[in-house]
Motif scaffolding. Structure first.
Motif, short mmCIF file in Angstrom:
data_model
loop_
_atom_site.label_atom_id
_atom_site.label_comp_id
_atom_site.label_asym_id
_atom_site.label_seq_id
_atom_site.Cartn_x
_atom_site.Cartn_y
_atom_site.Cartn_z
N SER A 56 0.94 -1.24 0.02
CA SER A 56 0.03 0.00 -0.16
C SER A 56 1.03 1.27 0.10
CB SER A 56 -1.01 -0.02 1.11
OG SER A 56 -1.76 -1.24 1.34
N PHE A 57 1.85 1.22 0.53
CA PHE A 57 2.97 2.23 0.96
C PHE A 57 3.36 2.67 -0.70
CE2 PHE A 57 7.11 4.30 1.71
CZ PHE A 57 6.66 5.40 2.07
N GLN A 58 3.93 1.45 -1.10
CA GLN A 58 4.51 1.72 -2.57
C GLN A 58 3.46 2.22 -3.43
OE1 GLN A 58 5.65 -2.41 -3.18
NE2 GLN A 58 7.90 -2.09 -2.70
N GLN A 59 2.37 1.79 -3.53
CA GLN A 59 1.23 2.46 -4.37
C GLN A 59 1.01 3.84 -3.80
OE1 GLN A 59 -0.17 0.79 -7.03
NE2 GLN A 59 -1.16 2.85 -7.34
N TYR A 60 0.86 4.23 -2.62
CA TYR A 60 0.71 5.58 -2.57
C TYR A 60 1.79 6.34 -2.80
CZ TYR A 60 0.76 9.74 0.89
OH TYR A 60 0.68 10.94 1.24
N ALA A 68 6.10 13.85 1.46
CA ALA A 68 7.22 13.92 2.24
C ALA A 68 7.77 12.60 2.70
CB ALA A 68 7.12 14.85 3.67
N GLU A 69 6.84 11.59 3.07
CA GLU A 69 7.42 10.29 3.64
C GLU A 69 7.75 9.41 2.31
OE1 GLU A 69 2.93 10.68 2.78
OE2 GLU A 69 4.24 11.47 4.68
N CYS A 70 7.62 9.86 1.08
CA CYS A 70 7.93 9.30 -0.12
C CYS A 70 9.31 9.81 -0.79
CB CYS A 70 6.93 9.19 -1.25
SG CYS A 70 5.51 8.41 -0.66
#
Length: 75
Positions: A56-60, A68-70
């Motif tokens: 989910s994080f990769q998709q986000y 910022a978190e990416c």
């Protein structure tokens, strides 16, 4: 080498052998190449599935690369 890759290699060798003995225009030769093609299609399908599994994080991060978190910082 995975089991599917081994099956593909065996099917390729078998197709060559059948076509050499039965003739390149025989039904057996065509069927052997069709079987090989189906194995290769399955291998491609499995590779595509593996690439599609994102967290989910990769998709986000794909959807919001400026978040910022990416962000990725060079050291």
């Amino acid at each position: 080498m995975s089991n599917l890759e081994k099956q593909i290699e065996q099917a390729r060798e078998e197709a060559h052998k059948i076509c050499d003995t039965e003739g390149a225009t025989s039904g057996q030769c065509a069927a052997a190449w069709d079987a090989l093609e189906e194995l290769q299609a399955e291998a491609a399908h499995q590779r595509a599935e593996q690439q599609d599994h994102k967290t989910s994080f990769q998709q986000y991060c794909d959807d919001n690369p400026d978040a910022a978190e990416c962000r990725i910082y060079d050291d």
